[in-house]
Motif scaffolding. Structure first.
Motif, PDB file in Angstrom:
ATOM      1  N   SER A   1      10.040  -4.161  -3.351  1.00  0.00           N
ATOM      2  CA  SER A   1      10.293  -4.718  -4.668  1.00  0.00           C
ATOM      3  C   SER A   1       9.834  -3.805  -5.797  1.00  0.00           C
ATOM      4  CB  SER A   1       9.596  -6.066  -4.787  1.00  0.00           C
ATOM      5  OG  SER A   1       8.200  -5.853  -4.756  1.00  0.00           O
ATOM      6  N   SER A   2       8.967  -2.860  -5.522  1.00  0.00           N
ATOM      7  CA  SER A   2       8.498  -2.051  -6.635  1.00  0.00           C
ATOM      8  C   SER A   2       8.247  -0.637  -6.170  1.00  0.00           C
ATOM      9  CB  SER A   2       7.181  -2.614  -7.151  1.00  0.00           C
ATOM     10  OG  SER A   2       6.181  -2.404  -6.164  1.00  0.00           O
ATOM     11  N   ARG A   3       8.084   0.251  -7.140  1.00  0.00           N
ATOM     12  CA  ARG A   3       7.847   1.634  -6.846  1.00  0.00           C
ATOM     13  C   ARG A   3       6.520   1.834  -6.104  1.00  0.00           C
ATOM     14  NH1 ARG A   3       8.667   6.452  -7.345  1.00  0.00           N
ATOM     15  NH2 ARG A   3       6.923   7.824  -7.706  1.00  0.00           N
ATOM     16  N   PHE A   4       5.492   1.143  -6.578  1.00  0.00           N
ATOM     17  CA  PHE A   4       4.211   1.265  -5.896  1.00  0.00           C
ATOM     18  C   PHE A   4       4.326   0.732  -4.472  1.00  0.00           C
ATOM     19  CE2 PHE A   4      -0.174  -0.303  -4.947  1.00  0.00           C
ATOM     20  CZ  PHE A   4      -0.732   0.956  -4.828  1.00  0.00           C
ATOM     21  N   GLY A   5       5.129  -0.293  -4.320  1.00  0.00           N
ATOM     22  CA  GLY A   5       5.348  -0.867  -2.990  1.00  0.00           C
ATOM     23  C   GLY A   5       5.926   0.149  -2.029  1.00  0.00           C
ATOM     24  N   VAL A   6       6.877   0.947  -2.510  1.00  0.00           N
ATOM     25  CA  VAL A   6       7.509   1.962  -1.662  1.00  0.00           C
ATOM     26  C   VAL A   6       6.476   2.962  -1.186  1.00  0.00           C
ATOM     27  CG1 VAL A   6       9.119   3.894  -1.605  1.00  0.00           C
ATOM     28  CG2 VAL A   6       9.686   1.839  -2.897  1.00  0.00           C
ATOM     29  N   ILE A   7       5.726   3.473  -2.157  1.00  0.00           N
ATOM     30  CA  ILE A   7       4.754   4.506  -1.806  1.00  0.00           C
ATOM     31  C   ILE A   7       3.652   3.927  -0.929  1.00  0.00           C
ATOM     32  CG2 ILE A   7       3.046   6.110  -2.751  1.00  0.00           C
ATOM     33  CD1 ILE A   7       4.919   6.607  -5.015  1.00  0.00           C
ATOM     34  N   ALA A   8       3.204   2.724  -1.284  1.00  0.00           N
ATOM     35  CA  ALA A   8       2.136   2.119  -0.486  1.00  0.00           C
ATOM     36  C   ALA A   8       2.602   1.889   0.949  1.00  0.00           C
ATOM     37  CB  ALA A   8       1.670   0.814  -1.115  1.00  0.00           C
ATOM     38  N   ALA A   9       3.841   1.449   1.116  1.00  0.00           N
ATOM     39  CA  ALA A   9       4.306   1.161   2.468  1.00  0.00           C
ATOM     40  C   ALA A   9       4.521   2.444   3.261  1.00  0.00           C
ATOM     41  CB  ALA A   9       5.584   0.336   2.428  1.00  0.00           C
ATOM     42  N   ALA A  10       5.134   3.455   2.634  1.00  0.00           N
ATOM     43  CA  ALA A  10       5.348   4.714   3.347  1.00  0.00           C
ATOM     44  C   ALA A  10       4.001   5.379   3.624  1.00  0.00           C
ATOM     45  CB  ALA A  10       6.264   5.643   2.556  1.00  0.00           C
ATOM     46  N   ALA A  11       3.103   5.320   2.661  1.00  0.00           N
ATOM     47  CA  ALA A  11       1.773   5.881   2.887  1.00  0.00           C
ATOM     48  C   ALA A  11       1.060   5.052   3.951  1.00  0.00           C
ATOM     49  CB  ALA A  11       0.968   5.914   1.591  1.00  0.00           C
ATOM     50  N   GLY A  12       1.309   3.757   3.941  1.00  0.00           N
ATOM     51  CA  GLY A  12       0.718   2.897   4.962  1.00  0.00           C
ATOM     52  C   GLY A  12       1.181   3.288   6.350  1.00  0.00           C
ATOM     53  N   SER A  13       2.450   3.704   6.450  1.00  0.00           N
ATOM     54  CA  SER A  13       2.953   4.174   7.732  1.00  0.00           C
ATOM     55  C   SER A  13       2.294   5.495   8.109  1.00  0.00           C
ATOM     56  CB  SER A  13       4.478   4.363   7.659  1.00  0.00           C
ATOM     57  OG  SER A  13       4.906   5.151   8.748  1.00  0.00           O
ATOM     58  N   ALA A  14       2.258   6.399   7.145  1.00  0.00           N
ATOM     59  CA  ALA A  14       1.725   7.734   7.438  1.00  0.00           C
ATOM     60  C   ALA A  14       0.229   7.683   7.725  1.00  0.00           C
ATOM     61  CB  ALA A  14       2.022   8.672   6.263  1.00  0.00           C
ATOM     62  N   ILE A  15      -0.498   6.973   6.873  1.00  0.00           N
ATOM     63  CA  ILE A  15      -1.951   6.942   7.041  1.00  0.00           C
ATOM     64  C   ILE A  15      -2.318   5.948   8.129  1.00  0.00           C
ATOM     65  CG2 ILE A  15      -4.144   6.363   5.926  1.00  0.00           C
ATOM     66  CD1 ILE A  15      -2.676   7.124   3.262  1.00  0.00           C
TER      67      ILE A  15
END
Ligand code: TRP
Length: 450
Positions: free
Chosen positions: A9-23
């Motif tokens: 739903s949001s830009r921060f959401g995208v980064i947080a989720a992809a970073a959540g996958s990576a980290i």
């Protein structure tokens, strides 16, 4: 976004989720121990070079492919390259997801046990060698590690069933920043320990005599593993990113955050490894035997240990949901079964292999395939062979098969003129990346001697 398709739903959401996958465990568990086994500083430099030179461009490539396709990796390659065999890259991703999830959930099971130990104050008063013994006796037992593996898989499945926005995004947004803070606190304690300097030296001072061709391949595999590349995870997440998002900045932010956490984890662990006389090449148990020593040396160590293992479980969870999401989106979109059914089928199949992996340090430790346990084999082959191989194919696809115009439409925005940065990116994915991956690989298996 496809009509009615779930998405971030949001830009921060995208980064947080992809970073959540990576980290995830890749940064905090795998990076330190692989670095420790491969001599330290020189490995670190090579790792950083791979992240910059190959990792970031491949992350951008996967996000672009995913967003262009708007579906799971298999369906995406079918759409972007109809009547060709490229869809096999997607199939391979689903298969690799199974392998990774199996050993990943075994290690995540260890973190659950350690969370339990932290809560029940079981590290208190134990010496460094007692803490190592504690790890060995736990991982070599039969029942507890398998049970925790399955518990972890149930947790993963329950988030995935809930779908993207209400499941994955909700959790990662809050918990990832918290993880960052707690690791920094651990760093401060670790670098102020007596004898911390030797650890920092080990981590940051390159000694190239310790670097061999296998270590270079391990650095490549670790870079791919840590950034969640070469498997379709980032393609899948890319498919949930809105058309307005800038992929260059998303790919760089995620890579940067991931690398920062790995380095911070290294800084928390190596000073302590040397301060407490632990062997840096202790293998997969390294974090588990090192950090409990650190907690004992801090005021409020009890609370920090609980919080740390809690966050490690969450970090593992946000990564494992991204792995499972690849399998589930493939099942639901291609085999047309419901999300719930797909999750249950995946749970059962991964559960079986996950238990085999968790028994690999105990009852099955003498079962060897190519001289490795099931756990060791899945861990080694997925990161050091399958991820680089798929990464190789993905850059070839974007560099040579996909229309250059389509790549630039995704990377720069529809109809925009090519920038110098974009030209450089294309040069990397066409020539440098495939060539570098092939060289590292051939060098490690001995076809080529550099
Ligand atoms: N990158 C995650 C970690 O560091 C693990 C992971 C999630 C992964 N998805 C992946 C690794 C896809 C390889 C491919 O813990």
């Amino acid at each position: 976004m496809q009509e009615g398709r779930d998405g971030f739903s949001s830009r921060f959401g995208v980064i947080a989720a992809a970073a959540g996958s990576a980290i995830g465990l890749g940064n905090i568990w795998r990076f330190p121990y692989v670095l420790g086994e491969n001599g330290g500083g020189a490995f670190f430099l090579v790792y950083m070079a791979f992240i910059l030179m190959l990792g970031v461009p491949l992350m951008l490539t996967e996000m672009s492919i995913g967003r262009a396709g708007q579906r799971n990796p298999y369906g995406t390659f079918r759409l972007l390259a109809p009547k060709t065999k490229w869809y096999l890259v997607g199939v391979m991703g689903v298969a690799v997801a199974f392998l990774i999830l199996s050993f990943y959930s075994a290690v995540a099971g260890w973190t659950l046990q350690y969370l339990y130990d932290a809560v029940t104050n079981s590290f208190e008063g134990k010496s460094s060698s007692e803490l190592s013994g504690m790890f060995d006796s736990f991982t070599s037992s039969a029942y507890a590690p398998s049970m925790w593996t399955l518990v972890f898989l149930v947790m993963t499945g329950s988030v995935v069933v809930a779908g993207i926005e209400k499941g994955i995004e909700k959790y990662t947004k809050v918990l990832m920043p918290l993880l960052f803070v707690i690791i920094i606190i651990l760093d401060i304690r670790a670098v102020t320990l007596d004898g911390a300097g030797a650890g920092l030296k080990f981590l940051f001072q390159p000694d190239f005599s310790k670097l061999d061709s296998k270590a270079v391949l391990e650095a490549l595999g670790q870079a791919f593993f840590s950034l969640s590349l070469g498997m379709g995870t980032i393609i899948t997440y890319g498919s949930y990113i809105g058309k307005k998002e800038n992929l260059i900045s998303s790919a760089t932010s995620v890579s940067l955050a991931d690398t920062a956490i790995a380095v911070l984890a290294g800084v928390a662990i190596f000073p302590a490894v040397f301060a407490f006389g632990i062997q840096p090449d202790s293998g997969p148990g390294l974090v588990f035997i090192t950090l409990p020593n650190v907690f004992q040396q801090m005021p409020g160590g009890y609370y920090f240990s609980v919080l740390f293992f809690f966050l490690l479980v969450i970090a593992a969870l946000t990564s494992s949901i991204s792995l499972l999401e690849v399998v589930v989106s493939y099942f639901t979109e291609e085999l047309k079964i419901s999300r719930a059914k797909a999750t249950v089928i995946s749970f059962i199949s991964v559960g079986i292999f996950g238990v085999l992996c968790s028994l690999s340090s105990g009852p099955l430790k003498d079962v060897k395939i190519f001289d490795k346990t099931v756990f060791g084999l899945f861990n080694y082959v997925s990161s050091n062979v399958l991820l680089p191989a798929a990464g190789f194919l993905i850059v070839l696809f974007a560099g040579w098969k996909w229309a250059r115009k389509s790549v630039s439409d995704e990377v720069l925005g529809e109809g925009k003129a090519e920038t110098p940065l974009f030209k450089m990116f294309m040069f990397i994915i066409k020539f440098i990346a495939p060539f570098a991956i092939a060289l590292v690989f051939m060098n490690a298996v001995g076809i080529l001697k550099l």
